[in-house]
Structure formats: C-alpha cells, structure tokens
Design an enzyme around this catalytic site. Structure first.
Site, short mmCIF file in Angstrom:
data_model
loop_
_atom_site.label_atom_id
_atom_site.label_comp_id
_atom_site.label_asym_id
_atom_site.label_seq_id
_atom_site.Cartn_x
_atom_site.Cartn_y
_atom_site.Cartn_z
N SER A 72 0.81 -1.22 0.00
CA SER A 72 0.00 0.00 0.00
C SER A 72 0.84 1.27 0.00
O SER A 72 0.26 2.36 0.00
CB SER A 72 -0.94 0.01 1.21
N LYS A 113 -8.19 3.38 6.72
CA LYS A 113 -7.25 4.39 6.27
C LYS A 113 -7.91 5.77 6.18
O LYS A 113 -7.31 6.78 6.56
CB LYS A 113 -6.67 3.99 4.91
#
Length: 401
Positions: free
Chosen positions: A301, A344
């Site tokens: 990521s 997130k």
C-alpha cells in the site's frame, strides 16, 4: 457452545480425541452431548493461535472437523463410529489471517469485521462500559460522571486498539480510584473531564501521528492498515553524492522494499516526463526511510507514497500539505487497488488530512465509510502515477522551499 482458548489445551486430542486410546469422548462429541442437539453452533476462539508440537496438530484435526466434504463421516475415537457433523455450524475467530494454515483457510468463508471507529467507541463506552464499571466498582451515578470529552481523550490518547477492551480497563481504573475516595469519606460527586484524566491515568500513553504540514521536499504522507486500525505513514526520501545506491530503512518488509524498487525504476524510466535529469542516479545515492523504525512494516500500500516522495525529492517540490495517499505501483506506473480503505480514511480524518488519493478501483470501497467520516474530505481517484504527481504538487519546479 464457545471453546475459549481451546488451542492451548491438548491440541487435536483435546478437540475430539481426548486421548488416542479412546478413554473418553472428545470435545466435539462432549459439546454435542451438552447441547442436546446434533445441529448446534460451535465457536472456536483464537484459531490463529494454534501451534504444532509433540501433542499433535490441531490444524490437521480441524481439517477433518470443518471440511464439509468429509465431516459427515467424522469418527471420534471414543465412539469409533462415523458421526455426521455436516449439520453443525462452526464459527472461528482470529485477529490475523496470516498464521492460519492455507489448507484450513480454504475451507472457511472469511468475513472481515473492521474495528470500531472513534464515534462508535464513544457511544459504546457511554451506553455500556461506563454504567457497567460504575456498578462493578460499587459506585452509583451519584458518585461519578464521565464527560464525553474525557471518553474521547481516553480513546485517542490512552488506548490504541480495534476493540474496546483496553478502553474498559482505563474506565475501570478511574472507577476504582474514585471508589477509594468515596470509601475514604469524600461525598462530593466526581466529574471526570479531559483535564482531570492526568490525575487518574497519568501521562498520555499513545501519541498518534499527526499530519505534517511543513511542506518539506522529499516527504509524502501515506496511509497504512494495522490490526488496531488505520495509521498515517510518513515516507522520507533524501539524496547524497554517490553512485547508484539505494538504501531502505525503517524495518521494511520484502513487499515494501519491492515497492520502493519499482517506484524508483519507473521514475528513472519516465524521468523526462517528470522533468528530472535522467542521469541523477549516476550522481546520487537515494535513501528512503519510514520513521518508527522499531515497528515492522510491510504490505502492498506504500508504493504510490514512495514514488511521490521520490518525485518530490528529485524535482525539489514539496507535496501539498494535508494530502495523504494509498495504493500500490506497478513497474509501468499503474496504480493498483489496496485493502483497508475504511480504516485508512478514518486515520486520515483523525490526523487532519483534507485530501486523499485512492486507486480508481477502490472507489466502491467508500460505500463502507460512514458519511460523517467522509465529510470535509476530498477524494481523488487515480489509475497511474502521473495523475498522482499532478495532484500532489502545487508549486513549480525548483521552488520547494
């Protein structure tokens, strides 16, 4: 029927073969007998904690129990005759998927339950945890009151978790200290506020990352998923005189190291498009660092953030303040989707981020993010690193400082 911490018992023999000489029924058959039905719900807790030792392999035992292709003829060593387990519903729990053997994981239908967001923890505490701890510590609402600001501060500065277990512990600590004061003869009602938390819980225990607004060259803000929720992740890049050296520090795993290599290779290949001297790698060594080096980091990521930090470094332009990003990069500069979008985005909002760059294929994942979390956040969806670069910088080349 709940089997808590069953994996620390006598492994497979304790699950359904108490001993291999068949002196008594195993746990599965005992559970069926206790439930007095042949189609109960069994819950096996902490399935990711199983281990192999001299007593047996519980994972191999669970393959026989959970596999619908063979559990209809399951044989307990005590009964020594086939028993049909196909009507039993098995529910297993785990904190992390990685330790579960792949053969066992293939026989499971995985349901991922994200951790609570701060607003959810606040309401759980006010409606359930606080009243329970007041009662368990011999108090009444006339003795103590918790303000919403105090609970919010406990959540943000004294605990870091996906659930609320430690939050309840901290609330219980406060209740015990107030109970001591009441037992000592104090009759005034105690109101626990954010300002008084230091008196009861001591100094702040958790220091979450905050968005870096300094606009330094060579720094980008990424978003990461952790078992206790989302976090923002600073990516720092610097250069020094040298020749074709790339250093990676910050306790990075293999996946993140490969992301850094892919990002650098793509930038070198497309240096003209980024208005970078194509010979920079012949004159400089590059160092990429992710702070909090004592904490292991890995996962697909951080590629986009690493590429953005490198472009910032080599073009001497700072990344926009209040901007964070997530996504993986391919060797050809494509931005690939990642997981943990809800966590997130929540981490970005908590850190004061105002703009978030996400892969285009993760657009659908925003449906899982509550509307009040998305409020005041601006989302950009991208398919390649060129789009990321056009969004990340707002100053002309060479005027980074």
């Amino acid at each position: 029927i709940v089997f808590g911490d069953w994996s620390s018992d006598v492994c497979s023999s304790d699950l359904f073969r108490r001993t291999y000489i068949g002196s008594m029924p195993g746990r599965i058959i005992q559970g069926l007998k206790h439930a007095e039905t042949n189609n109960p719900v069994f819950m096996l807790d902490e399935v990711d904690k199983i281990g192999l030792d001299f007593r047996g392999d519980p994972a191999a035992a669970l393959l026989e129990v959970l596999d619908p292709e063979q559990n209809f003829s399951f044989a307990d060593h005590y009964l020594d005759v086939p028993f049909d387990l196909s009507k039993v519903m098995f529910i297993t729990t785990a904190n992390v998927m990685d330790p579960i053997p792949s053969a066992l994981k293939d026989r499971m239908e995985v349901l991922e339950l994200p951790g609570y967001i701060e607003e959810e923890k606040l309401h759980i505490a006010l409606r359930y945890l606080v009243p329970r701890q007041i009662k368990e510590n011999g108090l009444t609402p006339e003795h103590i009151k918790f303000s919403e600001e105090a609970i919010t501060k406990i959540i943000g500065e004294y605990t870091r978790e996906a659930g609320v277990r430690n939050l309840e512990r901290e609330i219980a600590t406060i209740c015990r200290k107030v109970a001591k004061e009441v037992a000592s003869g104090e009759k005034a009602r105690k109101t626990v506020t954010a300002a008084s938390l230091h008196r009861y819980l001591g100094p702040q225990k958790v220091f979450p990352e905050v968005a870096d607004r300094t606009g330094e060259v060579g720094m980008a803000t990424g978003l990461a998923w952790t078992p206790v929720g989302g976090e923002i992740l600073f990516i720092e890049a610097t250069k020094m005189p040298g020749k074709k050296g790339l250093s990676l520090t910050g306790s990075l795993g293999e996946v993140m190291k490969e992301s850094a290599q892919a990002a650098l290779s793509h930038i070198r290949a497309k240096s003209a498009g980024f208005k970078i001297d194509p010979r920079f790698f012949e004159k400089y060594d590059i160092h990429i660092h992710v702070p909090s080096g004592a904490i292991p980091k890995d996962g697909p990521s951080a590629g986009v953030a690493m590429a953005t930090a490198l472009v910032s470094l080599l073009t001497e332009r700072p990344v926009k303040p209040n901007l964070a990003m997530t996504g993986e990069i391919t060797l050809r500069g494509k931005v690939m989707p990642v997981g943990g979008i809800k966590e997130k985005v929540i981490a970005a909002r908590r850190a004061g981020i105002r703009e978030v760059i996400l892969p285009e294929q993760n657009r659908k994942d925003l449906e899982e993010v509550p509307d009040h979390v998305q409020k005041n956040l601006k989302f950009h969806f991208v398919t390649n690193i060129e789009q990321v670069v056009s969004l990340a910088f707002n100053s002309p080349r060479g005027k980074g400082r």
